[in-house]
Write an enzyme that holds these catalytic residues in place. Structure first.
Site, PDB file in Angstrom:
ATOM      1  N   GLY A  71     -20.545  38.596   4.232  1.00 31.22           N
ATOM      2  CA  GLY A  71     -19.116  38.765   4.498  1.00 31.22           C
ATOM      3  C   GLY A  71     -18.368  39.206   3.248  1.00 31.22           C
ATOM      4  O   GLY A  71     -17.461  40.043   3.315  1.00 31.22           O
ATOM      5  N   THR A  72     -18.745  38.650   2.116  1.00 30.83           N
ATOM      6  CA  THR A  72     -18.071  38.980   0.855  1.00 30.83           C
ATOM      7  C   THR A  72     -18.210  40.469   0.554  1.00 30.83           C
ATOM      8  O   THR A  72     -17.241  41.133   0.167  1.00 30.83           O
ATOM      9  CB  THR A  72     -18.672  38.138  -0.287  1.00 30.83           C
ATOM     10  OG1 THR A  72     -18.521  36.757   0.048  1.00 30.83           O
ATOM     11  CG2 THR A  72     -17.999  38.417  -1.615  1.00 30.83           C
ATOM     12  N   ASN A 150     -10.799  29.615   7.506  1.00 26.55           N
ATOM     13  CA  ASN A 150     -12.049  28.846   7.473  1.00 26.55           C
ATOM     14  C   ASN A 150     -11.823  27.349   7.315  1.00 26.55           C
ATOM     15  O   ASN A 150     -12.647  26.543   7.738  1.00 26.55           O
ATOM     16  CB  ASN A 150     -12.977  29.361   6.366  1.00 26.55           C
ATOM     17  CG  ASN A 150     -12.268  29.582   5.059  1.00 26.55           C
ATOM     18  OD1 ASN A 150     -11.314  30.354   4.969  1.00 26.55           O
ATOM     19  ND2 ASN A 150     -12.715  28.897   4.022  1.00 26.55           N
ATOM     20  N   GLN A 178     -14.915  34.045  10.306  1.00 31.29           N
ATOM     21  CA  GLN A 178     -14.903  32.797  11.079  1.00 31.29           C
ATOM     22  C   GLN A 178     -14.569  33.023  12.544  1.00 31.29           C
ATOM     23  O   GLN A 178     -14.636  32.091  13.342  1.00 31.29           O
ATOM     24  CB  GLN A 178     -13.888  31.808  10.484  1.00 31.29           C
ATOM     25  CG  GLN A 178     -14.246  31.298   9.111  1.00 31.29           C
ATOM     26  CD  GLN A 178     -15.502  30.418   9.099  1.00 31.29           C
ATOM     27  OE1 GLN A 178     -15.995  29.974  10.135  1.00 31.29           O
ATOM     28  NE2 GLN A 178     -16.032  30.174   7.919  1.00 31.29           N
ATOM     29  N   GLY A 199     -23.472  37.150   9.140  1.00 32.92           N
ATOM     30  CA  GLY A 199     -24.517  36.651  10.030  1.00 32.92           C
ATOM     31  C   GLY A 199     -24.629  35.135  10.075  1.00 32.92           C
ATOM     32  O   GLY A 199     -24.796  34.539  11.145  1.00 32.92           O
ATOM     33  N   THR A 236     -32.367  50.378   1.092  1.00 36.77           N
ATOM     34  CA  THR A 236     -33.252  50.144   2.236  1.00 36.77           C
ATOM     35  C   THR A 236     -32.754  48.945   3.031  1.00 36.77           C
ATOM     36  O   THR A 236     -32.396  47.908   2.471  1.00 36.77           O
ATOM     37  CB  THR A 236     -34.695  49.908   1.741  1.00 36.77           C
ATOM     38  OG1 THR A 236     -35.101  51.087   1.048  1.00 36.77           O
ATOM     39  CG2 THR A 236     -35.657  49.643   2.893  1.00 36.77           C
ATOM     40  N   CYS A 324     -14.150  20.833  -6.449  1.00 36.76           N
ATOM     41  CA  CYS A 324     -14.375  20.174  -7.726  1.00 36.76           C
ATOM     42  C   CYS A 324     -14.367  21.229  -8.819  1.00 36.76           C
ATOM     43  O   CYS A 324     -15.327  21.973  -8.981  1.00 36.76           O
ATOM     44  CB  CYS A 324     -15.707  19.445  -7.695  1.00 36.76           C
ATOM     45  SG  CYS A 324     -15.815  18.186  -8.934  1.00 36.76           S
TER      46      CYS A 324
END
Ligand code: PLP
Length: 390
Positions: A71-72, A150, A178, A199, A236, A324
């Site tokens: 997704g990034t 998200n 999402q 995915g 590929t 964190c």
């Protein structure tokens, strides 16, 4: 101990039927889809089928789908392609509650020759549309808005904004990582120019994503190399994962009704029962306009990390609303943008369900969580202070 997995917005289980479809492409059918021989050609045919399956899930054409690594990558490709295709335009509009894939890229761009506007949200996580429209300009190359958040599951009116963008000749991209597989999408019926998916959020494997690029949209590739993906993304192909994503697209299409009825009912039961049994708890975000699987609940005056640890001891997996960073617990940028008070943001837990969750699992959490919160509050000085009469 059984694992009760309620962290599906982080990642999902690869569906067994997805894995089964992928496995032969590691061992038996390992040909390169670009090869001239039949052995490779058969793989190419299977990729074509997967592309058609992804397109069908989105109500798009197969030629409008390119496969990426995640997704990034899809988000980065879309935004950078818009800027490269319209070099005279130097402005990006996004929201304050985007995933880091869009948020951090936009911040980076704003320090490297571009301008970025981050549209605020209200206390329920709803987009300030007036602010957005007021900030559109001749200089705006692209608007990039997540379809659903998200952390809270809040759904943005992306189709409405895409229509305005089209009228103003501005490209519109949505991060639907999402959303895809959870609510129906028909790209043929709207003005969205580009859409990202991943995915591993829809019961496919990790390390595979896709980008929808509407036919006729100006585009410039992020990975320049071979002729793969019609020259829009060299390299590929990740064959088995592409095949997995294709099968996963059919899996979520087949389960969409279940997601929007049974899973939604499970989420609603979890939420209402926890609210009934635990004082000083509330749901973050617009409950009327949310993904069916997501619940972000603030338990005031406790630390989310402590709740997570104690739930982990019982095999329950969820997420907290803090990150964190450098040893201190910072409430998430999403909850901060919504103005959720510190004492509530800190005690926020995100439950995200999937079609694999059962009513027994929901009942288990409803039974086990209230005493955990009670125990943690009995040790919390903030809780004791809050109990003092004003
Ligand atoms: N966008 C959203 C809204 C997400 O939730 C995520 C993952 O959590 C991403 C983008 C990134 O996807 P990936 O992990 O495939 O890079």
């Amino acid at each position: 101990m059984n694992t009760i997995y309620m962290d599906n917005n982080a990642t999902t289980r690869v569906a067994p039927e997805v894995l089964e479809e992928m496995l032969p492409y590691f061992s038996d059918y390992y040909g390169n889809p670009s090869s001239m021989h039949t052995f490779g050609g058969n793989v190419e045919r299977k990729i074509k089928e997967a592309r058609a399956d992804v397109a069908a899930l989105l109500g798009a054409e197969p030629e409008e789908i390119i496969f990426t690594s995640c997704g990034t990558e899809s988000d980065s490709t879309a935004i950078r392609a818009a800027l490269e295709s319209f070099p005279a335009k130097r402005h990006v509009i996004t929201s304050r509650v985007e995933h880091p894939a869009v948020k951090n890229l936009s911040e980076y761009l704003s320090k490297n020759g571009y301008r970025a506007t981050f549209v605020p949200v209200d206390s329920k996580g709803r987009l300030d549309l007036d602010y957005l429209y007021d900030h559109l300009s001749e200089d705006t190359a692209i608007i990039s808005l997540m379809w659903a958040n998200n952390e809270t599951g809040v759904v943005f009116p992306v189709e409405e904004v895409a229509e305005v963008a089209a009228e103003r000749d501005i490209l519109f991209h949505t991060d639907a990582v999402q959303t895809v597989g959870k609510i129906p999408i028909t790209l043929k019926q709207n003005n969205i120019d580009m859409l990202s998916l991943s995915g591993h959020k829809l019961h496919g494997p990790k390390g595979i994503g896709a980008l929808y690029i509407r036919k006729g949209t100006r585009f410039s590739p992020f990975l320049i190399g071979g002729h793969q993906e019609g020259g829009r993304r060299g390299g590929t192909e990740n064959v088995s994962s592409i095949i997995g994503l294709g099968r996963a697209s059919r899996f979520v299409a087949d389960h969409m009704d279940d997601e929007n009825t049974r899973v939604k009912q499970l989420r609603d039961k979890l939420e209402s029962e926890l609210m009934r049994r635990i004082p000083n708890a509330f749901v973050n975000g617009d409950t009327k306009n949310r993904l069916p699987n997501t619940s972000s609940i603030a338990f005031e005056y406790v630390e989310g990390e402590s709740i997570l640890l104690m739930m982990d001891g019982l095999g329950i997996c969820a997420s907290s609303g803090s990150a964190c960073t450098s040893g201190s617990l910072e409430p998430s940028h999403v909850l901060r943008a919504m103005g959720v008070p510190f004492t509530a943001a800190h005690g926020t837990i995100r439950f995200s369900l999937s079609v694999y969750n059962t009513e027994e699992e929901i009942d288990f959490v409803i039974d086990k969580l209230p005493p955990i919160i009670e125990r943690l509050r009995s040790m919390s000085p903030f809780w004791k202070e809050a109990q003092q009469p004003a």
